[in-house]
Design a protein around this motif. Structure first.
Motif, PDB file in Angstrom:
ATOM      1  N   GLU A 319      18.468  59.015  44.619  1.00 22.36           N
ATOM      2  CA  GLU A 319      17.244  58.779  45.381  1.00 22.36           C
ATOM      3  C   GLU A 319      16.527  57.581  44.771  1.00 22.36           C
ATOM      4  O   GLU A 319      16.343  57.526  43.558  1.00 22.36           O
ATOM      5  CB  GLU A 319      16.323  60.002  45.335  1.00 22.36           C
ATOM      6  N   VAL A 320      16.153  56.625  45.610  1.00 18.29           N
ATOM      7  CA  VAL A 320      15.422  55.457  45.105  1.00 18.29           C
ATOM      8  C   VAL A 320      14.265  55.158  46.054  1.00 18.29           C
ATOM      9  O   VAL A 320      14.352  55.416  47.255  1.00 18.29           O
ATOM     10  CB  VAL A 320      16.330  54.209  44.981  1.00 18.29           C
ATOM     11  N   PRO A 321      13.159  54.641  45.520  1.00 15.30           N
ATOM     12  CA  PRO A 321      12.053  54.236  46.396  1.00 15.30           C
ATOM     13  C   PRO A 321      12.522  53.165  47.382  1.00 15.30           C
ATOM     14  O   PRO A 321      13.422  52.367  47.073  1.00 15.30           O
ATOM     15  CB  PRO A 321      11.012  53.676  45.424  1.00 15.30           C
ATOM     16  N   LEU A 322      11.913  53.135  48.534  1.00 11.09           N
ATOM     17  CA  LEU A 322      12.247  52.121  49.532  1.00 11.09           C
ATOM     18  C   LEU A 322      12.090  50.717  48.957  1.00 11.09           C
ATOM     19  O   LEU A 322      12.863  49.813  49.288  1.00 11.09           O
ATOM     20  CB  LEU A 322      11.360  52.293  50.772  1.00 11.09           C
ATOM     21  N   SER A 323      11.128  50.549  48.058  1.00 10.97           N
ATOM     22  CA  SER A 323      10.895  49.237  47.452  1.00 10.97           C
ATOM     23  C   SER A 323      12.079  48.780  46.599  1.00 10.97           C
ATOM     24  O   SER A 323      12.240  47.590  46.326  1.00 10.97           O
ATOM     25  CB  SER A 323       9.625  49.264  46.594  1.00 10.97           C
ATOM     26  N   GLU A 324      12.939  49.730  46.177  1.00  5.23           N
ATOM     27  CA  GLU A 324      14.110  49.403  45.363  1.00  5.23           C
ATOM     28  C   GLU A 324      15.393  49.524  46.189  1.00  5.23           C
ATOM     29  O   GLU A 324      16.451  49.911  45.694  1.00  5.23           O
ATOM     30  CB  GLU A 324      14.160  50.314  44.137  1.00  5.23           C
ATOM     31  N   TRP A 325      15.294  49.158  47.454  1.00  2.00           N
ATOM     32  CA  TRP A 325      16.412  49.315  48.384  1.00  2.00           C
ATOM     33  C   TRP A 325      17.661  48.561  47.937  1.00  2.00           C
ATOM     34  O   TRP A 325      18.794  48.996  48.209  1.00  2.00           O
ATOM     35  CB  TRP A 325      16.002  48.856  49.774  1.00  2.00           C
ATOM     36  N   LYS A 326      17.494  47.421  47.248  1.00  2.00           N
ATOM     37  CA  LYS A 326      18.662  46.652  46.811  1.00  2.00           C
ATOM     38  C   LYS A 326      19.538  47.468  45.869  1.00  2.00           C
ATOM     39  O   LYS A 326      20.771  47.451  45.971  1.00  2.00           O
ATOM     40  CB  LYS A 326      18.230  45.354  46.140  1.00  2.00           C
ATOM     41  N   GLU A 327      18.905  48.201  44.946  1.00  5.60           N
ATOM     42  CA  GLU A 327      19.659  49.062  44.023  1.00  5.60           C
ATOM     43  C   GLU A 327      20.411  50.137  44.790  1.00  5.60           C
ATOM     44  O   GLU A 327      21.559  50.458  44.480  1.00  5.60           O
ATOM     45  CB  GLU A 327      18.706  49.692  43.013  1.00  5.60           C
ATOM     46  N   GLY A 328      19.746  50.704  45.795  1.00  2.54           N
ATOM     47  CA  GLY A 328      20.390  51.728  46.608  1.00  2.54           C
ATOM     48  C   GLY A 328      21.580  51.191  47.375  1.00  2.54           C
ATOM     49  O   GLY A 328      22.651  51.825  47.423  1.00  2.54           O
ATOM     50  N   PHE A 329      21.429  50.025  47.979  1.00  6.96           N
ATOM     51  CA  PHE A 329      22.539  49.432  48.728  1.00  6.96           C
ATOM     52  C   PHE A 329      23.691  49.064  47.803  1.00  6.96           C
ATOM     53  O   PHE A 329      24.869  49.234  48.152  1.00  6.96           O
ATOM     54  CB  PHE A 329      22.058  48.205  49.508  1.00  6.96           C
ATOM     55  N   GLU A 330      23.389  48.564  46.615  1.00  5.21           N
ATOM     56  CA  GLU A 330      24.447  48.217  45.663  1.00  5.21           C
ATOM     57  C   GLU A 330      25.260  49.458  45.286  1.00  5.21           C
ATOM     58  O   GLU A 330      26.486  49.409  45.184  1.00  5.21           O
ATOM     59  CB  GLU A 330      23.840  47.579  44.416  1.00  5.21           C
ATOM     60  N   ALA A 332      25.597  52.166  47.152  1.00  2.00           N
ATOM     61  CA  ALA A 332      26.349  52.587  48.333  1.00  2.00           C
ATOM     62  C   ALA A 332      27.564  51.696  48.559  1.00  2.00           C
ATOM     63  O   ALA A 332      28.659  52.176  48.876  1.00  2.00           O
ATOM     64  CB  ALA A 332      25.447  52.564  49.562  1.00  2.00           C
ATOM     65  N   ILE A 333      27.395  50.390  48.372  1.00  2.00           N
ATOM     66  CA  ILE A 333      28.498  49.445  48.582  1.00  2.00           C
ATOM     67  C   ILE A 333      29.600  49.658  47.558  1.00  2.00           C
ATOM     68  O   ILE A 333      30.793  49.633  47.885  1.00  2.00           O
ATOM     69  CB  ILE A 333      27.970  47.995  48.528  1.00  2.00           C
ATOM     70  N   SER A 334      29.224  49.892  46.317  1.00  2.00           N
ATOM     71  CA  SER A 334      30.218  50.088  45.244  1.00  2.00           C
ATOM     72  C   SER A 334      30.791  51.494  45.234  1.00  2.00           C
ATOM     73  O   SER A 334      31.734  51.776  44.503  1.00  2.00           O
ATOM     74  CB  SER A 334      29.572  49.799  43.886  1.00  2.00           C
ATOM     75  N   ARG A 335      30.180  52.385  46.035  1.00  2.00           N
ATOM     76  CA  ARG A 335      30.600  53.788  46.111  1.00  2.00           C
ATOM     77  C   ARG A 335      30.457  54.498  44.769  1.00  2.00           C
ATOM     78  O   ARG A 335      31.201  55.426  44.452  1.00  2.00           O
ATOM     79  CB  ARG A 335      32.034  53.908  46.640  1.00  2.00           C
ATOM     80  N   ARG A 336      29.479  54.058  43.985  1.00  2.00           N
ATOM     81  CA  ARG A 336      29.198  54.720  42.714  1.00  2.00           C
ATOM     82  C   ARG A 336      28.546  56.072  42.935  1.00  2.00           C
ATOM     83  O   ARG A 336      28.571  56.934  42.061  1.00  2.00           O
ATOM     84  CB  ARG A 336      28.277  53.850  41.852  1.00  2.00           C
ATOM     85  N   LYS A 337      27.928  56.249  44.090  1.00  2.00           N
ATOM     86  CA  LYS A 337      27.270  57.503  44.425  1.00  2.00           C
ATOM     87  C   LYS A 337      27.793  58.003  45.764  1.00  2.00           C
ATOM     88  O   LYS A 337      28.326  57.237  46.567  1.00  2.00           O
ATOM     89  CB  LYS A 337      25.751  57.311  44.496  1.00  2.00           C
ATOM     90  N   PHE A 338      27.643  59.309  45.993  1.00  2.00           N
ATOM     91  CA  PHE A 338      28.076  59.875  47.267  1.00  2.00           C
ATOM     92  C   PHE A 338      27.142  59.436  48.393  1.00  2.00           C
ATOM     93  O   PHE A 338      27.520  58.674  49.265  1.00  2.00           O
ATOM     94  CB  PHE A 338      28.131  61.403  47.182  1.00  2.00           C
ATOM     95  N   LYS A 339      25.920  59.952  48.378  1.00  2.00           N
ATOM     96  CA  LYS A 339      24.944  59.586  49.400  1.00  2.00           C
ATOM     97  C   LYS A 339      23.659  59.150  48.706  1.00  2.00           C
ATOM     98  O   LYS A 339      23.109  59.856  47.872  1.00  2.00           O
ATOM     99  CB  LYS A 339      24.650  60.750  50.336  1.00  2.00           C
ATOM    100  N   VAL A 340      23.206  57.968  49.104  1.00  2.00           N
ATOM    101  CA  VAL A 340      21.971  57.400  48.567  1.00  2.00           C
ATOM    102  C   VAL A 340      20.885  57.534  49.624  1.00  2.00           C
ATOM    103  O   VAL A 340      21.110  57.216  50.797  1.00  2.00           O
ATOM    104  CB  VAL A 340      22.163  55.914  48.206  1.00  2.00           C
ATOM    105  N   VAL A 341      19.711  58.017  49.217  1.00  2.00           N
ATOM    106  CA  VAL A 341      18.589  58.090  50.154  1.00  2.00           C
ATOM    107  C   VAL A 341      17.439  57.238  49.640  1.00  2.00           C
ATOM    108  O   VAL A 341      17.180  57.164  48.432  1.00  2.00           O
ATOM    109  CB  VAL A 341      18.115  59.538  50.397  1.00  2.00           C
ATOM    110  N   LEU A 342      16.792  56.566  50.583  1.00  2.00           N
ATOM    111  CA  LEU A 342      15.618  55.747  50.285  1.00  2.00           C
ATOM    112  C   LEU A 342      14.368  56.546  50.588  1.00  2.00           C
ATOM    113  O   LEU A 342      14.297  57.241  51.619  1.00  2.00           O
ATOM    114  CB  LEU A 342      15.642  54.469  51.128  1.00  2.00           C
ATOM    115  N   LEU A 343      13.385  56.458  49.715  1.00  2.00           N
ATOM    116  CA  LEU A 343      12.158  57.235  49.840  1.00  2.00           C
ATOM    117  C   LEU A 343      10.964  56.302  50.064  1.00  2.00           C
ATOM    118  O   LEU A 343      10.538  55.608  49.135  1.00  2.00           O
ATOM    119  CB  LEU A 343      11.912  58.078  48.580  1.00  2.00           C
ATOM    120  N   PRO A 344      10.442  56.241  51.282  1.00  2.00           N
ATOM    121  CA  PRO A 344       9.221  55.463  51.516  1.00  2.00           C
ATOM    122  C   PRO A 344       8.068  56.005  50.679  1.00  2.00           C
ATOM    123  O   PRO A 344       8.079  57.171  50.261  1.00  2.00           O
ATOM    124  CB  PRO A 344       8.955  55.653  53.020  1.00  2.00           C
ATOM    125  N   ASP A 345       7.078  55.172  50.464  1.00  2.00           N
ATOM    126  CA  ASP A 345       5.937  55.558  49.620  1.00  2.00           C
ATOM    127  C   ASP A 345       4.941  56.379  50.422  1.00  2.00           C
ATOM    128  O   ASP A 345       3.773  56.026  50.565  1.00  2.00           O
ATOM    129  CB  ASP A 345       5.275  54.305  49.044  1.00  2.00           C
TER     130      ASP A 345
END
Length: 350
Positions: A319-330, A332-345
């Motif tokens: 889980e990552v804040p929406l403001s840190e979306w780049k980390e979440g996408f990275e 997801a792209i690398s498949r380091r995690k199963f499912k990544v969710v973005l959390l708006p503030d």
């Protein structure tokens, strides 16, 4: 409000922007977003390998709370917790719309690709394609799991509606990623004997597959053959490709029994796939595709989640804040995690 907007091609064409809050129209709900999942489709959008009507806010896997309604929205009310079918907009008149198979409507428009999606503080969706969370989802963490309802219902569409599964069927799931692990649970819920195929580097994922109900796991084609034919001398009754690579489909075809069903769950990243189909032809086997959901898929899937027939919580592992979306996408792209969710503030009461 903040929204993750895809506004032009190229990785530089995706950024978090200040945008106007959406205004619900007749029959729509305005939803304050708790969590939005990063789907493979969002990754394709990032890489410009899927069609979008830009500029558009990404995100179609979400859960949130209704904060405003407009017109006739049935029994929905402010304060309800919901999720929704992404292909929210269609002609409403074709045979597919009338049958609830709205993703097959020639005029369908989905949030996150045609209309603004849920990677934002707020999103607007039609009430008729929205689904209330069960009362059993009491805490915010329990509610967050429903950000995975959309991909889960995509697998429900395949396993419950596109193929027949009989108790005792030998089923192969190729690929222990999030979609593969959801497939495992759904096949087990229908009584199948499930063998999950991965690679040696998938050891952790394969262990999770076992904990989620898989009967066996293998890490090579030789192991897969041995496991399948030990259980059924004719081969697998069902195979599921959850990878989307030619070698995965080829291995599925090789272990299929005559008259078996192959369920293509993963989409192909290229329009041309080189696979020898002669073996499938000679076995009179069936190649069946599944894409997105129908209204009925959601009715089945939400009931399975409510009744505890499946447990998706192990899959939501970042889980990552929406403001840190780049980390979440990275991730997801690398498949380091199963499912990544973005959390708006956004702020919510428990």
């Amino acid at each position: 409000m903040k929204g993750l907007v895809k506004f032009e091609k190229g990785p530089q064409g995706l950024e978090l922007r200040e945008v106007a809050e959406p205004i619900p129209r007749e029959g729509e709900l305005k939803v304050k977003v708790l969590a939005a999942g990063i789907c493979g489709g969002d990754v394709h959008a990032y890489h410009d390998t899927r069609y979008l009507e830009m500029p558009v806010i990404l995100g179609h896997e979400f859960v949130g709370q209704v904060v405003e309604t407009c017109g006739d929205v049935g029994d929905f009310k402010i304060g309800d917790w919901i999720t929704a079918l992404p292909a929210c907009y269609g002609c409403g008149e074709c045979d597919y719309c009338k049958a609830g198979q709205v993703t097959l409507c020639p005029q369908r428009r989905s949030i996150g690709s045609y209309d603004d999606g849920a990677m934002a503080d707020f999103v607007v969706v039609p009430a008729k394609y929205s689904f209330k969370l069960p009362e059993s989802a009491k805490t915010l963490q329990e509610k967050k799991i429903y950000a995975l309802a959309e991909p889960f219902c995509c697998i429900v569409r395949g396993v419950y509606e596109r193929i027949d599964v009989k108790p005792g069927d030998v089923a192969v799931v190729s690929g222990p990623g999030p979609m593969g692990l959801m497939t495992v649970q759904l096949l087990k819920s229908r009584g199948a004997y499930v063998i999950v195929s991965g690679l040696p580097v998938d050891a952790e994922k394969l262990e999770l597959a076992k904990s989620m109900g898989a009967d066996e796991t293998v890490t090579s084609f030789e192991e897969l053959k041995e496991a399948v034919y030990r259980k059924n001398p004719y081969g697998a009754n069902i195979t599921c490709d959850c990878v989307g690579l030619p070698v995965s489909l080829a291995n599925c075809i090789k272990v299929m029994a005559p008259l078996a069903n192959h369920l293509q769950i993963a989409c192909w990243g290229t329009p041309t796939v080189e696979v020898d189909l002669n073996t499938m032809f000679l076995k009179e086997a069936n190649y069946i595709t599944t894409n997105s959901t129908a209204v009925s898929s959601w009715e089945i899937g939400m009931k399975l989640m409510e009744e505890g027939k499946v447990d998706l919580s192990p899959l939501m592992n970042m889980e990552v804040p929406l403001s840190e979306w780049k980390e979440g996408f990275e991730a997801a792209i690398s498949r380091r995690k199963f499912k990544v969710v973005l959390l708006p503030d956004n702020k919510f009461d428990e």
